[in-house]
Design an enzyme around this catalytic site. Structure first.
Site, PDB file in Angstrom:
ATOM      1  N   LYS A   8       0.808  -1.190   0.000  1.00 23.96           N
ATOM      2  CA  LYS A   8       0.000   0.000   0.000  1.00 23.96           C
ATOM      3  C   LYS A   8       0.859   1.264   0.000  1.00 23.96           C
ATOM      4  O   LYS A   8       0.424   2.316  -0.413  1.00 23.96           O
ATOM      5  CB  LYS A   8      -0.872   0.010   1.261  1.00 23.96           C
ATOM      6  CG  LYS A   8      -1.875  -1.089   1.389  1.00 23.96           C
ATOM      7  CD  LYS A   8      -2.597  -0.893   2.732  1.00 23.96           C
ATOM      8  CE  LYS A   8      -3.547  -2.024   3.013  1.00 23.96           C
ATOM      9  NZ  LYS A   8      -4.162  -1.866   4.370  1.00 23.96           N
ATOM     10  N   GLU A  50       7.646   2.248  -6.032  1.00 25.91           N
ATOM     11  CA  GLU A  50       7.778   1.784  -4.638  1.00 25.91           C
ATOM     12  C   GLU A  50       7.970   2.994  -3.736  1.00 25.91           C
ATOM     13  O   GLU A  50       8.528   4.016  -4.164  1.00 25.91           O
ATOM     14  CB  GLU A  50       8.999   0.838  -4.606  1.00 25.91           C
ATOM     15  CG  GLU A  50       9.468   0.365  -3.274  1.00 25.91           C
ATOM     16  CD  GLU A  50       8.506  -0.601  -2.594  1.00 25.91           C
ATOM     17  OE1 GLU A  50       7.385  -0.158  -2.280  1.00 25.91           O
ATOM     18  OE2 GLU A  50       8.892  -1.743  -2.349  1.00 25.91           O
ATOM     19  N   ASP A  51       7.542   2.866  -2.470  1.00 23.73           N
ATOM     20  CA  ASP A  51       7.718   3.990  -1.546  1.00 23.73           C
ATOM     21  C   ASP A  51       9.146   4.089  -1.018  1.00 23.73           C
ATOM     22  O   ASP A  51       9.734   5.164  -0.987  1.00 23.73           O
ATOM     23  CB  ASP A  51       6.719   3.908  -0.383  1.00 23.73           C
ATOM     24  CG  ASP A  51       6.735   2.555   0.341  1.00 23.73           C
ATOM     25  OD1 ASP A  51       7.451   1.631  -0.100  1.00 23.73           O
ATOM     26  OD2 ASP A  51       6.035   2.430   1.362  1.00 23.73           O
ATOM     27  N   ILE A  52       9.704   2.936  -0.590  1.00 24.90           N
ATOM     28  CA  ILE A  52      11.018   3.003   0.073  1.00 24.90           C
ATOM     29  C   ILE A  52      11.827   1.737  -0.172  1.00 24.90           C
ATOM     30  O   ILE A  52      11.284   0.641  -0.159  1.00 24.90           O
ATOM     31  CB  ILE A  52      10.830   3.262   1.604  1.00 24.90           C
ATOM     32  CG1 ILE A  52      12.172   3.492   2.294  1.00 24.90           C
ATOM     33  CG2 ILE A  52      10.055   2.157   2.287  1.00 24.90           C
ATOM     34  CD1 ILE A  52      12.053   4.147   3.672  1.00 24.90           C
ATOM     35  N   ILE A  53      13.119   1.916  -0.400  1.00 19.45           N
ATOM     36  CA  ILE A  53      14.061   0.792  -0.438  1.00 19.45           C
ATOM     37  C   ILE A  53      14.845   0.865   0.866  1.00 19.45           C
ATOM     38  O   ILE A  53      15.488   1.884   1.142  1.00 19.45           O
ATOM     39  CB  ILE A  53      15.061   0.911  -1.621  1.00 19.45           C
ATOM     40  CG1 ILE A  53      14.369   1.090  -2.969  1.00 19.45           C
ATOM     41  CG2 ILE A  53      16.055  -0.260  -1.620  1.00 19.45           C
ATOM     42  CD1 ILE A  53      13.778  -0.124  -3.581  1.00 19.45           C
ATOM     43  N   ASP A  54      14.780  -0.192   1.653  1.00 16.36           N
ATOM     44  CA  ASP A  54      15.474  -0.210   2.945  1.00 16.36           C
ATOM     45  C   ASP A  54      16.632  -1.199   2.847  1.00 16.36           C
ATOM     46  O   ASP A  54      17.762  -0.828   2.531  1.00 16.36           O
ATOM     47  CB  ASP A  54      14.460  -0.580   4.032  1.00 16.36           C
ATOM     48  CG  ASP A  54      15.006  -0.453   5.439  1.00 16.36           C
ATOM     49  OD1 ASP A  54      16.187  -0.747   5.636  1.00 16.36           O
ATOM     50  OD2 ASP A  54      14.263  -0.080   6.356  1.00 16.36           O
ATOM     51  N   GLY A  78      16.731  -3.447   0.519  1.00 14.83           N
ATOM     52  CA  GLY A  78      16.839  -3.742  -0.916  1.00 14.83           C
ATOM     53  C   GLY A  78      16.351  -5.153  -1.237  1.00 14.83           C
ATOM     54  O   GLY A  78      16.115  -5.500  -2.393  1.00 14.83           O
ATOM     55  N   LYS A  81      16.855   4.208   1.852  1.00 15.37           N
ATOM     56  CA  LYS A  81      17.451   4.384   3.176  1.00 15.37           C
ATOM     57  C   LYS A  81      18.928   4.044   3.131  1.00 15.37           C
ATOM     58  O   LYS A  81      19.318   3.051   2.528  1.00 15.37           O
ATOM     59  CB  LYS A  81      16.727   3.475   4.172  1.00 15.37           C
ATOM     60  CG  LYS A  81      16.666   4.049   5.543  1.00 15.37           C
ATOM     61  CD  LYS A  81      15.945   3.129   6.499  1.00 15.37           C
ATOM     62  CE  LYS A  81      14.477   3.440   6.611  1.00 15.37           C
ATOM     63  NZ  LYS A  81      13.829   2.715   7.720  1.00 15.37           N
ATOM     64  N   PHE A  91      13.247   5.255  10.986  1.00 16.12           N
ATOM     65  CA  PHE A  91      11.957   4.749  10.505  1.00 16.12           C
ATOM     66  C   PHE A  91      11.051   5.941  10.236  1.00 16.12           C
ATOM     67  O   PHE A  91      10.772   6.741  11.128  1.00 16.12           O
ATOM     68  CB  PHE A  91      11.326   3.781  11.509  1.00 16.12           C
ATOM     69  CG  PHE A  91      10.340   2.873  10.836  1.00 16.12           C
ATOM     70  CD1 PHE A  91      10.755   1.699  10.216  1.00 16.12           C
ATOM     71  CD2 PHE A  91       8.990   3.218  10.761  1.00 16.12           C
ATOM     72  CE1 PHE A  91       9.852   0.883   9.546  1.00 16.12           C
ATOM     73  CE2 PHE A  91       8.082   2.404  10.100  1.00 16.12           C
ATOM     74  CZ  PHE A  91       8.506   1.236   9.490  1.00 16.12           C
ATOM     75  N   VAL A  92      10.619   6.053   8.995  1.00 14.50           N
ATOM     76  CA  VAL A  92       9.812   7.215   8.586  1.00 14.50           C
ATOM     77  C   VAL A  92       8.382   6.793   8.263  1.00 14.50           C
ATOM     78  O   VAL A  92       8.136   5.666   7.834  1.00 14.50           O
ATOM     79  CB  VAL A  92      10.438   7.955   7.381  1.00 14.50           C
ATOM     80  CG1 VAL A  92      11.699   8.684   7.787  1.00 14.50           C
ATOM     81  CG2 VAL A  92      10.712   7.011   6.208  1.00 14.50           C
ATOM     82  N   ARG A 111      -0.601   6.537   7.537  1.00 16.60           N
ATOM     83  CA  ARG A 111      -0.728   6.746   6.081  1.00 16.60           C
ATOM     84  C   ARG A 111      -1.473   8.052   5.798  1.00 16.60           C
ATOM     85  O   ARG A 111      -1.395   8.591   4.707  1.00 16.60           O
ATOM     86  CB  ARG A 111      -1.477   5.574   5.436  1.00 16.60           C
ATOM     87  CG  ARG A 111      -0.720   4.252   5.493  1.00 16.60           C
ATOM     88  CD  ARG A 111      -1.253   3.294   4.448  1.00 16.60           C
ATOM     89  NE  ARG A 111      -1.019   1.900   4.782  1.00 16.60           N
ATOM     90  CZ  ARG A 111       0.078   1.215   4.459  1.00 16.60           C
ATOM     91  NH1 ARG A 111       1.050   1.801   3.805  1.00 16.60           N
ATOM     92  NH2 ARG A 111       0.211  -0.050   4.788  1.00 16.60           N
TER      93      ARG A 111
HETATM   94  N1  HPA Z   1       8.943   3.404   7.002  1.00 18.68           N
HETATM   95  C1  HPA Z   1       7.887   2.712   6.531  1.00 18.68           C
HETATM   96  N2  HPA Z   1       8.007   1.540   5.913  1.00 18.68           N
HETATM   97  C2  HPA Z   1       9.256   1.053   5.761  1.00 18.68           C
HETATM   98  C3  HPA Z   1      10.391   1.735   6.232  1.00 18.68           C
HETATM   99  C4  HPA Z   1      10.228   2.969   6.895  1.00 18.68           C
HETATM  100  O1  HPA Z   1      11.193   3.639   7.355  1.00 18.68           O
HETATM  101  N3  HPA Z   1      11.478   0.977   5.905  1.00 18.68           N
HETATM  102  C5  HPA Z   1      10.980  -0.117   5.265  1.00 18.68           C
HETATM  103  N4  HPA Z   1       9.653  -0.087   5.178  1.00 18.68           N
HETATM  104 MG    MG Z   2       6.955  -0.317   0.049  1.00 18.31          MG
END
Ligand code: HPA
Ligand code: MG
Length: 232
Positions: free
Chosen positions: A81, A146-150, A152, A178, A199-200, A212
């Site tokens: 989401k 995608e929203d975020i790569i943490d 990977g 990140k 963590f954001v 959200r």
């Molecule tokens: N925030 C929200 N979702 C996430 C994060 C984050 O920092 N890192 C990986 N998924």
């Molecule tokens: Mg995501």
């Protein structure tokens, strides 16, 4: 402060706007934040207006990169989401450029839902828990949003999954990447911001489905993590 000069990911060239580790963010009372979240956030890392302006430029970069290579059209694949806001805003801007250009391309959309996080920890494996049939992607040029790569890891597994359905090409746009020791070195084709290892939440990024409905990208504090924790 935000910079475009340093803070690279595992020695790779800088990607996106780099927000350095010592960046303090903006105080919550300088922007509009819902009352119910005020005690749960440390600061505003990226205000909504800046997100919007960065997306306008990413849309231009994508159009300039893809149109010359692919005139038969693209499928923009939203990773639900968390990716829905970035997807919606990016798609609006791509469509705007596309309808005002001499060379336009047909755009279709698809959705995939993955889950890999509980509290602030990755669960290691990804599960596809919803979305369209991936068979539809065969022979198509796919732009994954995608929203975020943490770490990977999720994106690497998703790309492996997509490859099984034989798309013509796959490009990835991630709003955030990140800068963390856990990152396996994966780098998307298009990045909005490279951020510190915090963590954001907000702009559709969640913590156990909360936040959200926050417009800005903010750093969650310990109070927020505790308040919205789920049993792991
Ligand atoms: N925030 C929200 N979702 C996430 C994060 C984050 O920092 N890192 C990986 N998924
Ligand atoms: Mg995501």
């Amino acid at each position: 402060m935000a910079s475009s000069k340093n803070g690279t990911l595992k020695g790779k060239p800088e990607i996106g706007i780099v927000i350095k580790d010592d960046y303090a963010g903006y105080p919550l009372n300088m922007f509009c934040v819902p009352k119910h979240y005020e005690a749960d956030l440390t600061d505003i890392m990226i205000p909504a207006g800046l997100i919007n302006d960065r997306i306008e430029r990413i849309a231009r970069d994508i159009v300039q990169d893809i149109i010359p290579q692919e005139n038969r059209g693209i499928v923009v694949l939203c990773v639900l989401k968390g990716g829905y806001k970035f997807f919606a805003d990016l798609l609006d801007k791509i469509k705007q450029l596309n309808r005002n250009s001499e060379e336009s391309i047909p755009i279709s959309i698809d959705f995939i839902r993955l889950q890999s996080y509980k509290n602030d920890k990755s669960q290691g494996s990804i599960q596809v828990i919803g979305g369209d049939r991936l068979e539809n992607l065969k022979g198509k040029c796919v732009l994954v949003v995608e929203d975020i790569i943490d770490t990977g890891g999720t994106m690497i597994k998703l790309k492996e999954l997509l490859a099984k359905h034989e798309p013509k090409c796959v490009k990835v746009a991630s709003l955030l990447v990140k800068r963390s020791a856990r990152n396996c070195g994966y780098k998307p084709d298009f990045t909005g911001f490279e951020i510190p290892d915090e963590f954001v939440v907000g702009y559709a990024l969640d913590y156990n489905e909360h936040f959200r409905d926050l417009s800005h990208i903010c750093v969650i504090n310990e109070n927020g993590k505790k308040k919205y924790a789920v049993a792991s």
